[in-house]
Design a protein around this motif. Structure first.
Motif, short mmCIF file in Angstrom:
data_model
loop_
_atom_site.label_atom_id
_atom_site.label_comp_id
_atom_site.label_asym_id
_atom_site.label_seq_id
_atom_site.Cartn_x
_atom_site.Cartn_y
_atom_site.Cartn_z
N HIS A 1 -39.98 -115.58 -8.08
CA HIS A 1 -40.25 -114.26 -7.12
C HIS A 1 -39.09 -113.75 -6.82
O HIS A 1 -38.92 -112.38 -6.73
N GLU A 2 -37.78 -114.26 -6.84
CA GLU A 2 -36.52 -113.59 -6.39
C GLU A 2 -35.73 -113.32 -7.85
O GLU A 2 -34.48 -112.67 -7.69
N ALA A 3 -36.11 -113.69 -9.16
CA ALA A 3 -35.34 -113.11 -10.11
C ALA A 3 -35.47 -111.69 -10.38
O ALA A 3 -36.42 -111.09 -10.27
N ALA A 4 -34.12 -111.29 -10.75
CA ALA A 4 -34.13 -109.78 -10.98
C ALA A 4 -35.21 -109.05 -12.08
O ALA A 4 -35.66 -108.16 -11.77
N GLN A 5 -35.04 -109.88 -13.16
CA GLN A 5 -35.91 -109.68 -14.32
C GLN A 5 -37.33 -109.45 -14.05
O GLN A 5 -38.19 -108.81 -14.62
N LEU A 6 -37.85 -109.95 -12.81
CA LEU A 6 -39.40 -109.96 -12.62
C LEU A 6 -39.37 -109.13 -11.35
O LEU A 6 -40.58 -109.15 -10.64
N LYS A 7 -38.54 -108.47 -10.87
CA LYS A 7 -38.65 -107.47 -9.52
C LYS A 7 -39.92 -106.62 -9.71
O LYS A 7 -40.02 -105.84 -10.70
N ASP A 8 -40.79 -106.60 -8.93
CA ASP A 8 -41.82 -105.47 -8.69
C ASP A 8 -43.00 -105.77 -9.70
O ASP A 8 -43.61 -104.92 -9.97
N ILE A 9 -42.78 -106.84 -10.47
CA ILE A 9 -43.88 -107.12 -11.60
C ILE A 9 -44.58 -108.41 -11.56
O ILE A 9 -45.52 -108.67 -12.46
N LEU A 10 -44.35 -109.22 -10.54
CA LEU A 10 -44.76 -110.66 -10.59
C LEU A 10 -45.84 -110.69 -9.72
O LEU A 10 -45.82 -110.53 -8.58
N TYR A 11 -47.26 -110.84 -10.34
CA TYR A 11 -48.22 -110.80 -9.45
C TYR A 11 -48.29 -112.40 -8.88
O TYR A 11 -47.63 -113.06 -9.27
N ASP A 12 -49.29 -112.35 -7.89
CA ASP A 12 -49.62 -113.89 -7.04
C ASP A 12 -49.63 -115.09 -8.30
O ASP A 12 -50.49 -114.61 -9.02
N ILE A 13 -49.05 -115.80 -7.71
CA ILE A 13 -49.16 -116.99 -8.87
C ILE A 13 -49.92 -117.89 -8.30
O ILE A 13 -49.93 -118.44 -6.98
N HIS A 14 -50.97 -118.39 -9.02
CA HIS A 14 -51.81 -119.58 -8.68
C HIS A 14 -51.32 -120.98 -9.37
O HIS A 14 -51.26 -121.05 -10.35
N TRP A 15 -51.30 -121.78 -8.36
CA TRP A 15 -50.69 -123.27 -8.93
C TRP A 15 -51.30 -124.44 -8.34
O TRP A 15 -52.02 -124.16 -7.33
N ARG A 16 -50.99 -125.47 -9.07
CA ARG A 16 -51.26 -126.75 -8.44
C ARG A 16 -50.51 -127.93 -9.21
O ARG A 16 -49.85 -127.81 -10.35
N ILE A 17 -50.77 -129.20 -8.65
CA ILE A 17 -50.00 -130.35 -9.24
C ILE A 17 -51.23 -131.25 -9.51
O ILE A 17 -52.08 -131.50 -8.80
N ILE A 18 -51.31 -131.55 -10.77
CA ILE A 18 -52.33 -132.39 -11.18
C ILE A 18 -51.59 -133.76 -11.74
O ILE A 18 -50.38 -134.00 -11.97
N LYS A 19 -52.54 -134.84 -11.75
CA LYS A 19 -52.08 -136.46 -12.09
C LYS A 19 -53.21 -136.53 -12.81
O LYS A 19 -54.24 -136.64 -12.82
N GLY A 20 -52.46 -137.11 -14.12
CA GLY A 20 -53.50 -137.90 -15.11
C GLY A 20 -53.79 -139.25 -14.78
O GLY A 20 -52.90 -139.93 -13.96
N LEU A 21 -54.56 -139.76 -15.61
CA LEU A 21 -54.93 -141.31 -15.64
C LEU A 21 -53.63 -142.14 -15.79
O LEU A 21 -53.66 -143.51 -15.64
#
Length: 317
Positions: free
Chosen positions: A206-226
């Protein structure tokens, strides 16, 4: 007198000490799970029989091959007693695993089993499916999976319709893998810290200068395998022309992992550039969203602050 001998099957599940990093979407497991669920649906609906009807030409018909296959899988399930511990499991798999464990002595009996005994085994399995109301609860179980699919498809379509073009990236980043030789208590500690770790990574993007004003909302999660491996997954949309942002994403992930004294493995993401109206690419991305959610149809994990549900990290557009 009709007997049948069912040899022990190869393990249904990948050996826990040799599980590949992509076990969460392991194709072998999903094929087997699909087959077992389909088998139980037919058994529940009384659409299949253990043996065909005897005829004058064949008074002792061979066992239906699908039942032989099912016994092979049940033999392994009776051995892998803890495979689903701590997970929310598809009701069909849950019933079968418990049934296999309870009947492990019979399923692994070294001598041929009488046909009447085998018929009784599957009659009891059908009764367990009825008691569990398997179809009813499985349908409810899958509703949430479809909700997640629709949610992420809507996000992608919104990006295309409102921002016209974007670099589309799906991250699947190992946090904790079976190659890490940690004590169980360390695994627990990492699970609890993983949310803070991922949020720190997203904050750095979010704070990276290279991504300033061009980063859309990020959808994330943490998953666990068997295999108890943890992975952070995220759909990242960076607005604008086609550019290579992977070096930046990799660098920031490795820095965050270093802060948490973990090996910074940056698995190569699925990524493409897409503009509104680019039908083939859009269709491919929607298919990726479908595939990402497939494992949730079989098992999912929620605990220690992590969940398979998607969360939103606000972008900077």
């Amino acid at each position: 007198m009709n007997h049948v001998f069912v040899p022990n099957a190869q393990s249904l599940f990948v050996n826990h000490t040799q599980t590949p990093p992509t076990f969460y979407v392991n194709e072998h497991f999903m094929q087997m799970a699909c087959g077992l669920i389909d088998f139980q649906k037919k058994l529940e609906q009384d659409k299949i029989k253990v043996y065909p009807k005897p005829t004058a030409a064949c008074p002792y018909p061979a066992m239906n091959p699908i039942f032989v296959w099912a016994i092979n899988q049940m033999q392994q399930l009776s051995i892998d007693t803890n495979i689903f511990n701590g997970f929310e499991v598809n009701p069909y798999l849950n019933v079968l695993q418990k049934f296999a464990v309870e009947n492990s002595q019979l399923l692994n009996y070294p001598q041929p089993i009488h046909c009447d005994t085998l018929k009784n085994v599957f009659n009891r399995l059908r009764a367990e499916l009825y008691t569990a109301k398997a179809k009813l609860h499985a349908s409810k179980y899958l509703v949430e999976v479809q909700k997640f699919r629709n949610e992420q498809k809507s996000v992608f379509r919104r990006v295309m319709q409102t921002k016209e073009q974007a670099n589309c990236i799906f991250l699947d980043l190992p946090i904790l893998s079976c190659t890490n030789n940690f004590h169980y208590s360390i695994y627990e500690e990492i699970e609890k810290k993983s949310v803070k770790m991922v949020k720190k990574y997203l904050k750095s993007l979010h704070e990276a200068a290279q991504l300033k004003d061009i980063l859309y909302d990020i959808h994330w999660r943490i998953i666990k395998g068997l295999d108890h491996q943890l992975s952070a997954q995220a759909f990242v949309y960076i607005i604008g022309d086609d550019m290579d942002y992977l070096p930046l994403l990799k660098e920031q992930w490795e820095l965050v992992c270093l802060d948490y004294q973990l090996q910074g493995i940056f698995s190569m993401p699925k990524h493409t550039h897409c503009y509104d109206g680019q039908g083939i690419t859009q269709k491919a991305w929607l298919q990726l969203i479908e595939r990402v959610h497939e494992p949730l149809s079989f098992y999912r994990y929620k605990g220690n602050g992590i969940t398979y549900a998607w969360k939103k990290y606000t972008g900077n557009v």
